[in-house]
Scaffold this active site. Structure first.
Site, short mmCIF file in Angstrom:
data_model
loop_
_atom_site.label_atom_id
_atom_site.label_comp_id
_atom_site.label_asym_id
_atom_site.label_seq_id
_atom_site.Cartn_x
_atom_site.Cartn_y
_atom_site.Cartn_z
N ASP A 102 0.82 -1.22 0.00
CA ASP A 102 0.00 0.00 0.00
C ASP A 102 0.85 1.26 0.00
OD1 ASP A 102 -2.28 -1.52 -0.03
OD2 ASP A 102 -2.62 -1.40 2.13
N LYS B 207 -12.92 -27.83 -15.97
CA LYS B 207 -13.92 -27.06 -16.72
C LYS B 207 -14.53 -26.04 -15.74
CE LYS B 207 -18.04 -27.36 -19.62
NZ LYS B 207 -18.77 -26.30 -18.89
N SER C 136 -18.20 -23.89 -28.54
CA SER C 136 -18.59 -24.57 -27.31
C SER C 136 -18.04 -25.99 -27.37
CB SER C 136 -20.11 -24.57 -27.16
OG SER C 136 -20.71 -25.20 -28.28
N LYS D 225 -19.04 -33.76 -17.91
CA LYS D 225 -19.85 -32.96 -16.98
C LYS D 225 -20.15 -33.75 -15.71
CE LYS D 225 -22.18 -29.59 -17.74
NZ LYS D 225 -22.08 -28.18 -17.28
N CYS E 32 -42.57 -26.63 24.59
CA CYS E 32 -42.95 -26.81 23.19
C CYS E 32 -42.53 -28.22 22.74
CB CYS E 32 -42.28 -25.75 22.33
SG CYS E 32 -42.59 -25.93 20.56
#
Length: 657
Positions: free
Chosen positions: A39, A116, A83, A306, A419
């Site tokens: 910085d 991928k 593609s 895939k 409850c």
């Protein structure tokens, strides 16, 4: 004139240094200076640029984002971006290989395997070593010029060594850790990393892109005035010219080895910091690619494998509210059934009422859900509203006992200790494997016993008899005996398990172990003070208050008393095997283990008397580094901490067994 030359030389020096440090930090993940030092140099550069008006082409100041642009201009790709054909099976891969083999006279050919990525494809054009444009894929022929947005991405070099005309292709991505950090302070959370990238790149304001802290992973060369011969050569070129490339790049001529690696990727992908949805297999030799050619949509020389989707969309039909053991209500999305990760799901978590508002969830809208590992899916956000979409009603009364709910600003709570939902959840938690480990007392069985008035509280478990169970649905003699034996065995319990079984708010399994190690007996833990708890590492004021408040409640005092009267015996087992390699040592994990889940490996170390740490510090004894090790590895090396490979870790486990 001399002062101007001196300023120019200092600017050049600062730019070179800052780009070098950025490359080490963002690409190599091996920072050599601190953020503070960076910085200071960056501020000096900004002051010089402002005073002189000199801004070099590769100055890091160009990455902050300029003025808002009016519209995206079309960009004509010099070479079409195709593609990929896809498969989800080994047979599909083998069929693809056999087609390529026909072109090689049935001889073997080399293949490369890469991740991928699930992001946004970009094509970067360089000429004379300078970045001159960046464009989206578009329809493959014409994309959108997003040069100003791309310049804000720190892993996109503004200049490269290669001086010819070349188009570099890759994926703009947002790391999971960056997304998580961004959403913590965002007024409107981002649904997922992929949408976050698309929204950042296709935003007319480059400053928005800069705020997202994206990365660019380069994996291909499109057009080039240099003729590459193989994908391996391309990969080397990418790294040599300073691009951020994947650390996974596998090459083989054996489809069995390729498929084995694909399975490894699938197993570890959920531990990666970058979203991937599959693997890409390509022929390595470019001359073979020319023989194979293209279809209208994709190259014949490449195919994508895939994985099962982790994110899908469906319609939200309703929101129901589930009461937990602490009384906190969790909203659950009731959805049209959808397949995700190999399972059919009908429900997903919405976390809390604020989550519903932040994500603008509406009933009858289409929602995006994500499923990680085997946990209940999470609703990420809305992808589309319809005419009949309607707001989710935030309830005011407990759906089980109808008590007025308490709203703490984030969550809703039922404060009625009687409850039914809370009681059942507390009993289930008490009986769970990590707590008292009472085999046979599942959620379904606990509910059955409760509805037949056999148990109404945790201590009632130890009052069950054979006659209580005879005649209940599913209970035959063997099951009855097994359950009663399991209940009897649970009476002798380790201290940390008992602490965890009590269900003290915010006190998880690891904290229960820490408390057991410190106090070593239940009476000492029972008589702890707020100050003694605050003196412990990893115990904050909220945890300490929860413990003190738990033991002060009359109903909890009664619970503990009844359990002791039922014969509960608590013991503390200290690992006395001081010769054990792991005993008393602190370990940190980084990267992905192939033989263990991280939780399994951690338990093995803890069972051997070791301690797990989340980050590397001066007290760390060993770093266990799996594949894709991150910045923890460099930090450990810098501190002189011993690094163990997974194989070395396994050998140590075997030698200590």
């Amino acid at each position: 004139m001399k002062e101007e030359n001196n300023a120019l030389q200092e600017i050049k020096s600062l730019v070179d240094k800052l780009n070098k440090y950025s490359y080490e930090y963002y690409v190599l993940d091996k920072p050599t200076i601190s953020d503070k030092e960076y910085d200071l140099l960056y501020d000096r550069l900004l002051n010089l640029e402002k005073s002189t008006g000199i801004v070099l082409d590769n100055s890091p100041s160009k990455r902050v984002g300029g003025e808002i642009i009016k519209e995206f201009k079309p960009f004509n790709h010099r070479k079409r971006l195709y593609s990929l054909d896809k498969t989800k099976s080994k047979i599909g891969l083998i069929n693809w290989v056999n087609k390529i083999k026909k072109l090689c006279n049935n001889e073997s050919f080399n293949m490369v395997l890469e991740y991928k990525y699930d992001g946004l494809t970009l094509s970067l054009t360089y000429n004379e070593g300078k970045l001159i444009s960046a464009a989206t894929r578009g329809d493959g022929l014409v994309g959108e010029d997003v040069s100003e947005q791309a310049k804000t991405i720190k892993t996109i070099p503004l200049t490269i060594d290669y001086k010819g005309l070349i188009e570099m292709q890759g994926e703009a991505v947002m790391k999971n850790s960056v997304l998580e950090k961004y959403n913590k302070s965002a007024s409107e959370p981002l649904k997922n990393a992929r949408n976050a990238v698309a929204g950042a790149i296709r935003n007319l304001d480059p400053k928005v892109t800069a705020q997202r802290n994206l990365d660019f992973i380069c994996y291909n060369v499109g057009y080039s005035d240099y003729q590459f011969k193989s994908q391996c050569e391309v990969h080397e070129f990418i790294i040599k010219n300073g691009f951020f490339a994947s650390d996974f790049f596998f090459s083989s001529d054996d489809i069995e080895k390729i498929y084995e690696k694909i399975n490894e990727i699938d197993k570890k992908r959920k531990t990666l910091d970058i979203q991937i949805d599959g693997a890409v297999i390509k022929t390595d030799d470019f001359s073979l690619r020319e023989k194979a050619g293209y279809t209208d949509k994709f190259p014949k020389w490449a195919i994508a494998y895939k994985f099962e989707a982790d994110e899908v969309t469906t319609i939200l039909k309703d929101v129901i509210w589930q009461v937990g053991r602490t009384g906190k209500l969790t909203p659950l999305a009731v959805m049209e059934p959808v397949e995700i990760g190999g399972a059919t799901v009908k429900r997903a978590t919405l976390n809390n009422k604020n989550d519903i508002a932040r994500k603008k969830i509406k009933i009858n809208s289409r929602i995006l859900i994500r499923r990680s590992n085997d946990v209940i899916p999470e609703v990420l956000g809305v992808t589309q509203d319809y005419d009949d979409s309607k707001e989710v009603k935030i309830i005011e009364y407990c759906p089980v006992c109808h008590s007025k709910l308490f709203d703490d600003g984030i969550n809703l709570f039922c404060e009625n200790m009687n409850c039914t939902a809370q009681i059942l959840c507390k009993i289930e938690h008490f009986c769970s494997k990590s707590a008292m480990d009472i085999e046979g007392l599942s959620e379904k069985t606990i509910k059955l016993l409760y509805e037949h008035n056999k148990i109404k509280s945790i201590p009632d478990i130890y009052c069950l008899t054979k006659y209580d169970l005879i005649g209940l649905e599913g209970f035959k003699e063997t099951k009855i005996n097994n359950l009663l034996n399991s209940i009897e065995r649970s009476k002798k319990v380790e201290l940390y398990r008992f602490i965890y079984a009590l269900g003290i708010n915010e006190i998880g399994l690891k904290t229960s172990k820490d408390l057991a190690v410190h106090f070593k007996s239940f009476p000492d833990f029972l008589n702890c003070t707020f100050e003694s708890l605050m003196a412990l590492d990893n115990i904050g004021d909220i945890m300490a208050s929860n413990i003190i408040n738990f033991f002060e409640l009359p109903e909890n005092k009664n619970l503990i008393s009844r359990l002791f009267n039922a014969g509960i015996q608590i013991f503390y087992k200290e690992n006395e095997d001081k010769q054990n390699f792991f005993y008393g040592k602190r370990f940190v994990f980084t990267g992905t283990l192939l033989n263990y889940k991280r939780s399994e490996a951690s338990k093995l170390i803890e069972d051997n008397g070791g301690e797990i740490q989340s980050s590397v510090n001066n007290s760390t004894d060993y770093l266990i580094a799996g594949s894709d090790a991150g910045s923890k590895l460099q930090k450990a090396i810098e501190k002189g901490i011993t690094v163990l490979s997974e194989d070395e870790f396994i050998n140590l486990l075997q030698n200590n067994s």
